[in-house]
Design an enzyme around this catalytic site. Sequence first.
Site, PDB file in Angstrom:
ATOM      1  N   SER A 152     -29.801  21.399   7.136  1.00 27.62           N
ATOM      2  CA  SER A 152     -30.895  22.315   7.416  1.00 27.62           C
ATOM      3  C   SER A 152     -32.248  21.596   7.302  1.00 27.62           C
ATOM      4  CB  SER A 152     -30.799  23.529   6.485  1.00 27.62           C
ATOM      5  OG  SER A 152     -31.728  24.518   6.824  1.00 27.62           O
ATOM      6  N   ASP A 249     -25.798  30.355  14.450  1.00 27.87           N
ATOM      7  CA  ASP A 249     -26.921  29.822  13.687  1.00 27.87           C
ATOM      8  C   ASP A 249     -28.164  29.807  14.565  1.00 27.87           C
ATOM      9  OD1 ASP A 249     -28.766  28.293  12.240  1.00 27.87           O
ATOM     10  OD2 ASP A 249     -27.350  26.704  11.748  1.00 27.87           O
ATOM     11  N   HIS A 279     -25.194  29.159   9.550  1.00 27.20           N
ATOM     12  CA  HIS A 279     -26.105  28.224   8.897  1.00 27.20           C
ATOM     13  C   HIS A 279     -25.718  28.086   7.421  1.00 27.20           C
ATOM     14  CE1 HIS A 279     -29.871  25.974   8.890  1.00 27.20           C
ATOM     15  NE2 HIS A 279     -30.065  26.442   7.663  1.00 27.20           N
TER      16      HIS A 279
END
Length: 312
Positions: A152, A249, A279
């Site tokens: 991320s 995501d 995610h």
Amino acid sequence: MAMDPEIAALLTQYGVDGPPPDTAPTVEEMRAGNRMLSLAVAPNPPRSVGSVTDDRIAGVPVRIYRPETPAPTPTVVFFHGGGYIVGDLDTHDGVCRRMCRDLGAVVVSVGYRLAPEFPFPAGFDDCVAVTSHVAESLPQYGGGVLAVAGDSAGGGLAAAVALAFRDEGRPLAAQLLAYPCVDMSSKNTHPSRTENATGYLLTTAEVENDIRLYLGEQPAAADFPPASPLLATSHEGLAPAVIGVGECDPLRDEGLAYADALIAAAVPVHKHRYPGLIHGFLNFDTKSKAVDEAVTQMLTEFSELLRSAAPL
């Protein structure tokens, strides 16, 4: 699109499967919620590795995981996810332990400064400082090749560090980017930001709020690296990469676009789009067979890149 049923059940179990709240949470609430979920899904007992030590490098908190494998081993500098706002050395302890164990590598997890208290580029500067120190002191760590990894926000930071090292002529063996945040531009038109805007834990509104808090008084930085590695002038000469994203995501398409940009620049890339995954899936590997298979594939390919790289 259908979420992996084991992940869906997990989100229901912890009460995070509903619609976004009407009122945005405070930063403190965001951090507490992220920490609660991350620690709740962490392996218990923790995965065994050779040793785990908390320290500071260049003034930055780090946690160093050493494998049972004798030196020399690769060294991986890892940057945790959390939108540049949340996350810490504890939230990704399970991720780093598995990486250390499965790769047989020393993993240096970086507790970089978080926004909004420390907006851009403080976190990036911390990541560069730690990676530079490790690069200059490899015999104190694994003694083999050096790589970066992150998920991320941490994936975006890893990509940005790889760009900085490339620009400085400093070698990296590989980079592992899990669902990276690589395009903060206000002109971001990636379809997944709309297709997956709600319903899959991370929302597009949360992404946009995190970027606003991270950039602080420098919103124009969104159109350039290091904030947006996808928008670099050139991606030639970067370290080989493993890039994996989840189908469900909002950041899916920018991660895929980054893989395509590297491929177009003749950088070796393993590119994956995993059906049903959301995610943050690295943290769910003990709760979902599909996640475990995805993480196993990414780490296997990353290991192959590390083992085939020439010593620095």
